[in-house]
Design a protein around this motif. Structure first.
Motif: not given
Length: 308
Positions: A271-297
Motif C-alpha cells: 500500500a505504501e508503494g502504491r501511494a508513493a507511485a501515485q504521489s510520483q505521478s502527481m509530481l510529474v503531472a504538476q511538472l508538466l503543468l509548470c512547463v506548459g505555463f512557462l511555455l505560455f508565458l
C-alpha cells in the motif's frame, strides 16, 4: 468511392462469416488422444463452473456467449492449444468462465478489425486519401489490439481481487489459529473461521471446504487446490501447515499467527508503494503543468524575437 467502401465492408463481413462457418462445421475425424483431451477439457470446464459459486457474476453471463466460447474452446482443444496457467488463474480469481473470456476476446477482435473501416470511412468517401483502400495489416492490427483488451482488463481485475483475497486470507489465518487454540480440530476450526464473514473471498473458501466435505477429500487438500486455481501462495502455505497438524500433530498456531502478521506487513508495504507511485505521478503531472505555463508565458517573447 462510397460504393467501393461498402463493397469492402460487405466482403469483410462475408469473409468472417465464412471463416466462422467453416470452423463450426469442421467435423474432421478426431484421434484418440485428441478425443480424450476434449473429454478432460469438458470435465474441467464443469468443475470450474461449479467452483464459481462465490462469484455471482458468472450466473449473469450470456448463454449465447458461453455457447460461442464453448465452441472456440473445443476448437482450440482439438488442435492442442491451451490457455496459459496465468490466464486460467486470473479467470479463477475473477470468477469468469473460460468460455465467456474466449467469446469476448473473439468479439473484441472482430470489433477491432472493423474499427479502421469505420474511422477511415469518411476520409475515404470524401477523397482525402489518394486511394480508397484500407491496408490489410491495419485491419489485422485493429483485431490484435481488440483481442488484447479483454486480456488487459482481466489482468487488472485479477490483480485487484487477488490483493483483496490475500487480505482476507490473513484474517482467516488468525481466525483458524484462535479456533485451534480453543481446542477445536482442524475441520471445525476451518468451518468456524469461514462463518465469520459473507464476503466473496470468505464465501469462496467456505464453498471450497463444503465441496471437500461432500466429496470426501481433506480440507487442506481443497485449500491447496484453491490456492493453485487462484494463484495465491498463502493458501498453499496454509494447506501445507494444516497437513502437518493432521499428519504429525504439529502445533502451528504460532506459525499461522506469524504468517498472518507477515502478510499484513507485506500488504502495508504494498500500500505504501502504491501511494508513493501515485504521489510520483502527481509530481510529474504538476511538472508538466509548470512547463506548459512557462511555455505560455515565454511564447510571445520568443515569437517576437524570431519574427523580428
Amino acid at each position: 468511392m462510397s460504393s467501393l467502401v461498402l463493397v469492402m465492408l460487405v466482403g469483410a463481413v462475408v469473409g468472417t462469416g465464412v471463416l466462422l462457418l467453416v470452423s463450426v462445421l469442421d467435423r474432421s475425424p478426431v484421434s484418440g488422444p485428441a478425443g480424450l483431451a476434449q473429454i478432460d477439457a469438458r470435465r474441467e470446464r464443469g468443475a470450474r463452473t461449479a467452483s464459481l459459486t462465490a462469484d455471482r457474476r458468472h450466473r449473469d453471463e450470456s448463454v449465447r456467449l458461453r455457447k460461442v466460447g464453448a465452441g472456440v474452446s473445443d476448437l482450440l482443444a482439438a488442435r492442442g492449444i491451451k490457455l496459459s496457467s496465468s490466464i486460467t488463474a486470473n479467470l479463477g480469481i475473477v470468477g469468469q468462465s473460460r468460455e465467456t473470456f474466449l467469446a469476448r476476446t473473439l468479439l473484441a477482435a472482430l470489433v477491432g478489425m472493423f474499427v479502421p473501416f469505420i474511422v477511415l470511412a469518411f476520409p475515404l468517401v470524401t477523397g482525402m486519401f489518394g486511394t480508397p483502400v484500407i491496408p490489410l495489416w491495419l485491419a489485422l492490427l485493429g483485431a490484435a489490439l481488440g483481442a488484447l483488451m479483454p486480456w488487459a482488463q482481466l489482468n487488472k481485475d485479477a490483480e485487484a481481487r487477488r490483493r483483496d483475497f490475500r487480505h482476507v486470507v490473513s484474517s482467516f489465518l488468525d481466525l483458524v489459529a484462535m479456533n485451534l487454540a480453543g481446542g477445536r480440530g482442524v475441520p471445525e476450526a476451518l468451518q468456524a473461521a469461514t462463518s465469520i464473514s459473507d464476503g466473496w473471498a470468505m464465501v469462496r473458501i467456505r464453498d471450497t471446504l463444503e465441496a471437500a466435505r461432500l466429496q470426501g477429500t481433506t480440507p487442506w487438500a481443497a485449500l491447496g487446490q484453491l490456492g493453485d486455481d487462484v494463484d495465491v501462495d498463502e493458501l498453499r502455505d496454509l494447506a501445507a501447515a494444516l497437513a502437518l497438524v493432521a499428519e504429525d500433530g504439529a502445533k502451528v498456531r504460532d506459525s499461522l499467527s506469524a504468517r498472518a502478521s507477515s502478510m499484513r506487513r507485506k500488504e502495508l508495504a504494498d500500500a505504501e508503494g502504491r501511494a508513493a507511485a501515485q504521489s510520483q505521478s502527481m509530481l510529474v503531472a504538476q511538472l508538466l503543468l509548470c512547463v506548459g505555463f512557462l511555455l505560455f508565458l515565454t511564447y510571445p517573447a520568443v515569437a517576437r524575437v524570431l519574427g523580428g
